[in-house]
Design a protein around this motif. Structure first.
Motif, mmCIF file in Angstrom:
data_model
loop_
_atom_site.group_PDB
_atom_site.id
_atom_site.type_symbol
_atom_site.label_atom_id
_atom_site.label_comp_id
_atom_site.label_asym_id
_atom_site.label_seq_id
_atom_site.Cartn_x
_atom_site.Cartn_y
_atom_site.Cartn_z
ATOM 1 N N SER A 1 -6.892 5.569 -5.439
ATOM 2 C CA SER A 1 -6.875 6.029 -6.820
ATOM 3 C C SER A 1 -5.538 6.683 -7.130
ATOM 4 C CB SER A 1 -8.015 7.028 -7.055
ATOM 5 O OG SER A 1 -7.932 7.606 -8.341
ATOM 6 N N GLU A 2 -5.118 6.579 -8.382
ATOM 7 C CA GLU A 2 -3.916 7.263 -8.850
ATOM 8 C C GLU A 2 -4.270 8.603 -9.488
ATOM 9 O OE1 GLU A 2 -0.847 6.312 -8.420
ATOM 10 O OE2 GLU A 2 -1.214 4.320 -7.594
ATOM 11 N N THR B 1 -6.223 9.173 -2.517
ATOM 12 C CA THR B 1 -5.578 9.284 -3.815
ATOM 13 C C THR B 1 -4.063 9.270 -3.658
ATOM 14 O OG1 THR B 1 -5.298 10.638 -5.805
ATOM 15 C CG2 THR B 1 -5.734 11.804 -3.744
ATOM 16 N N GLU C 1 -15.104 10.532 -10.020
ATOM 17 C CA GLU C 1 -15.263 9.165 -10.525
ATOM 18 C C GLU C 1 -16.048 8.302 -9.542
ATOM 19 O OE1 GLU C 1 -11.308 7.832 -11.314
ATOM 20 O OE2 GLU C 1 -11.149 8.916 -13.224
ATOM 21 N N ALA D 1 -10.643 11.946 -8.892
ATOM 22 C CA ALA D 1 -10.927 10.693 -8.178
ATOM 23 C C ALA D 1 -12.278 10.764 -7.480
ATOM 24 C CB ALA D 1 -9.816 10.407 -7.166
ATOM 25 N N LEU E 1 -11.849 7.253 0.586
ATOM 26 C CA LEU E 1 -11.101 7.435 -0.662
ATOM 27 C C LEU E 1 -9.761 8.084 -0.383
ATOM 28 C CD1 LEU E 1 -10.892 7.433 -3.784
ATOM 29 C CD2 LEU E 1 -12.006 9.697 -3.741
#
Length: 281
Positions: free
Chosen positions: A93-94, A38, A103, A100, A36
């Motif tokens: 992710s933004e 961000t 989520e 993030a 992940l």
């Protein structure tokens, strides 16, 4: 599927956590790794540090994202080659980092999050390491903190720092699925007691020890004591003496994590970060 979530920021600390996760995946039979990254921007990310504080070009930010996406793809391929049969997924992710992560946890149900941690002698500038405490406290799933200088080792000795006022938290160890690789590993339950009551144990202390033996009867274990006046120092000294490969942090007010997050946050977590810390939930 048995899933690991690894937030990455391309720092040396993050890269080390990924390398550790590769070995952990091999050893403990994970089926899937989620990376992940961000791209969350604060207002300051749009400013160039200069005399004029000129706004950053949207083209520059787009190029940064393209470069990061390429690095994520490269990293995914590298992990896939080293973990044959493991599904590697790269996510971007933004959203802010913590949001993030939450989520992904909600949508993908990882079993554990692996985070890299800097120490008091070294900082890679890792954004993730800088937010380690907030992630560890907020995560609904267990978190494994990997020091920036630590390389994977088979787990032989596991330290469980324990406050005898919170022995019920040992139930978390009982519900932890002990992998077969730990069948010959020993759980070392450590109580730091500067009053040295353990030298002449009263009925209350004997009952507490019996409680520990009952809770951990299915695992090789040993009850240990330290007379250090400082809990953190007592734990750190014990780690060096007994060659620990993993620290399990129990949940609750009297847990090791409580002391890390309430007594000199940066110093305590970084000084401890010589061996991985597994935070149970």
């Amino acid at each position: 599927m048995k899933t690991l979530l690894i937030p990455v920021d391309f720092s040396a600390t993050s890269d080390n956590a990924v390398n550790f996760a590769i070995e952990w995946t091999r050893a403990y039979g994970y089926n899937r790794i989620i990376l992940l990254k961000t791209f969350y921007d604060t207002v300051f990310d749009h400013i160039v540090v200069s005399a004029e504080y000129a706004p950053v070009s949207p083209h520059y930010m787009a190029r940064e994202r393209e470069q990061a996406a390429t690095r994520m793809e490269d990293l995914s391929r590298e992990i896939s080659l080293k973990t044959r049969g493991v599904d590697v997924i790269a996510m971007v992710s933004e959203a802010p980092l913590l949001r993030a992560i939450m989520e992904v946890v909600r949508e993908e149900s990882p079993e554990m999050i692996i985070l890299g941690s800097d120490n008091y002698r070294y900082s890679s500038g890792s954004f993730i390491a800088g937010n380690l405490i907030s992630i560890a406290k907020a995560s609904p799933v267990r978190v494994l903190i990997v020091p920036s200088t630590y390389t994977y080792k088979p787990v032989e000795n596991i330290l469980v720092p324990c406050d005898y006022n919170m022995l019920d938290s040992l139930n978390k160890v009982r519900t932890l699925e002990i992998p077969r690789q730990w069948k010959n590993s020993k759980l070392l339950v450590l109580n730091v007691d500067h009053k040295e009551r353990y030298l002449n144990p009263d009925d209350q202390l004997k009952a507490a020890e019996q409680h520990i033996h009952e809770r951990l009867q299915n695992y090789p274990h040993e009850i240990c004591y330290s007379n250090d006046k400082n809990i953190i120092n007592g734990i750190l000294s014990f780690i060096q003496q007994r060659h620990i490969q993993l620290i399990i942090s129990l949940p609750g007010k009297h847990s090791f994590l409580y002391y890390l997050t309430h007594k000199s946050i940066s110093d305590a977590i970084c000084r401890n970060a010589q061996e991985p810390v597994l935070i149970l939930k």
